[in-house]
Design an enzyme around this catalytic site. Structure first.
Site, PDB file in Angstrom:
ATOM      1  CD  GLN A  52      -2.999   0.614   2.190  1.00 44.98           C
ATOM      2  OE1 GLN A  52      -3.927   0.074   2.000  1.00 44.98           O
ATOM      3  NE2 GLN A  52      -2.942   1.197   3.549  1.00 44.98           N
ATOM      4  CD  GLU A  99      -2.210   7.564   2.585  1.00 45.62           C
ATOM      5  OE1 GLU A  99      -0.823   7.425   2.519  1.00 45.62           O
ATOM      6  OE2 GLU A  99      -2.840   7.223   3.235  1.00 45.62           O
ATOM      7  CG  ASP A 154       0.850   0.557   5.432  1.00 49.23           C
ATOM      8  OD1 ASP A 154       0.630  -0.655   5.805  1.00 49.23           O
ATOM      9  OD2 ASP A 154       0.059   1.398   5.544  1.00 49.23           O
ATOM     10  CG  ASP A 210      -3.004   0.876  10.626  1.00 46.53           C
ATOM     11  OD1 ASP A 210      -3.813   1.294  11.446  1.00 46.53           O
ATOM     12  OD2 ASP A 210      -3.292   1.233   9.235  1.00 46.53           O
ATOM     13  CE  LYS A 235      -4.029   4.612   9.869  1.00 47.63           C
ATOM     14  NZ  LYS A 235      -4.559   3.577   8.924  1.00 47.63           N
ATOM     15  CE  LYS A 291       1.544   5.700   7.113  1.00 48.52           C
ATOM     16  NZ  LYS A 291       1.070   4.133   6.899  1.00 48.52           N
TER      17      LYS A 291
END
Length: 421
Positions: free
Chosen positions: A161, A203, A240, A310, A335, A386
């Site tokens: 990713q 992103e 990631d 994550d 997050k 990030k």
């Protein structure tokens, strides 16, 4: 001083989907807002993001969450002091009545939680990072810049990713960001010279079709050299994988390489990559359910590579505690919208830091101009952040805020290479 009004409206995120914007007004007239992000690849144990369903916005409207703010949450918080974040967040948790904000929606609760913190800081006349972190908030995070996008963040052939660079060999954030931007622009030139697509992913990284999951690393190494920097000394590489998205038929499907591998084979693949390239961090290298695979990965690489959970931990202190007990991973991605409030996020970070786990503050793929996480990373001394590449305004908003903070924090510390010593 008390909360005088709480409200919300539906706004747009960086992927063109609706999200929640909340506003909190205090009795002294102070007013502050917050916009909640949204993820594309999400852990199944994340707090609930409440969507409307139906045909409007293809089911992704958030008017139910907005109404929950304007009615139930507003009624519960008006009259309370904004200066006790824990009480504010606990009040909303109790009002919801579930473990995952299944009634009110984490997107409703988090927006209010963030806006309250902002309003309280503004009322006191201090920056948000100082309000939440106190006098000890002084570490400016080292960025992990996603410069090649794959997986669910891009419409291309790459399985992993995110391919990131980490500017570890510099003395301050501003110089690190400069070097990273130079690598980014050199990467674009290299991709163009190879006739690859330079369209951007969610992103801000490039999203070329490449022949394998190793080729992006090779091209990034070329970009680092072309920019005049030394890979492994000044610029490191982070991945990631988002391996939960690769699970297929009891293994992990790597479409770009036309093969399916076992957990052990995937771990061996990572070991090989880390032996060949200056990879310092791997996020979600195995599925969130593959704890045996995570154990093997930690045994093989945990003493020399940052292994970030994550989807594995979803910023949840209870799940993280289980991982700590079992020796799974050595770092956690933070997050706030995975857990649902400022206070719960802080609780998870403190647990991680007490047990020697590194913390990486993170954006989501669906972002906005809101730069809350920049202040939050400094407040919690996370050391790493990030928040995408050096392109797209919703990404650079966070970097620009960190540049401001670095100029404000007199005794600020940028760890750089010390992160991995």
């Amino acid at each position: 001083m008390f909360i005088d009004n709480v409200s919300a409206i539906e706004v747009m995120d960086s992927r063109g989907n609706p999200t929640v914007k909340t506003t909190v007004e205090l009795s002294d007239g102070t007013k502050e807002s917050a916009i909640v992000p949204s993820g594309a690849s999400t852990g199944k144990r994340e707090a609930l993001e409440l969507r409307d369903g139906g045909s409007r916005y293809m089911g992704k409207g958030v008017l139910k969450a907005v109404e929950n703010v304007n009615a139930q949450i507003s009624d519960a918080l008006i009259g309370l002091s904004p200066f006790n974040q824990a009480v504010i967040d606990a009040t909303m948790k109790e009002l919801d009545g579930t473990d995952n904000y299944g009634n009110l929606g984490a997107n409703a609760v988090l927006g209010v939680s963030m806006a309250v913190a902002r309003a309280a800081a503004k009322s006191l006349g201090i920056p948000l990072y100082r309000y939440l972190g106190g006098a000890n908030a002084m570490v400016i995070p080292t960025p992990m810049l996603n410069i090649i996008n794959g997986g669910s963040h891009a419409d291309n052939s790459v399985d992993f990713q995110e391919y990131m660079i980490m500017p570890v060999g510099f003395e301050d954030f501003a110089t690190s960001l400069q070097a990273s931007a130079e690598v980014y622009h050199n990467l674009k030139a290299i991709l163009k010279s190879k006739k690859h697509n330079t369209a951007l992913g969610d992103e801000g990284g490039f999203a070329p079709d490449l022949s394998s999951n190793e080729e992006p690393i090779q091209i990034i190494m070329q970009a680092i050299e072309k920019a005049g920097y030394k890979a492994g000394e000044q610029m490191a590489i982070a991945l990631d994988v988002a391996a939960s998205e690769l699970v297929s038929d009891g293994g992990y499907r790597l479409d770009s390489e036309n093969r399916t591998v076992t957990s052990a084979e995937l771990v061996d693949y990572y070991v090989d990559l880390c032996n060949k390239y200056p990879i310092v961090s791997i996020e979600d290298g195995l599925s969130e359910d593959d704890w045996d695979g995570w154990k093997l990965l930690t045994e093989k690489l945990g003493d020399r590579v940052q292994l970030v959970g994550d989807d594995l931990f979803v910023t949840n202190a209870t799940i993280l505690n289980e991982g700590i007990k079992k020796g799974i991973a050595n770092s956690i991605l933070i997050k706030p919208n995975q857990i649902g409030s400022v206070s719960e996020t802080m609780q998870t970070v403190r647990l991680a830091q007490r047990n020697g786990y590194k913390c990486v503050m993170s954006h989501r793929s669906g972002e906005s101009e809101d730069a809350f996480i920049a202040d939050f990373a400094v407040a919690l001394n996370c050391g790493e952040i990030k928040t995408g590449s050096t392109a797209r305004g919703e990404r650079t908003a966070k970097y620009n805020r960190l540049l401001e903070i670095e100029n404000e924090v007199v005794y600020g510390e940028y760890l750089g290479s010390e992160l991995f010593n």
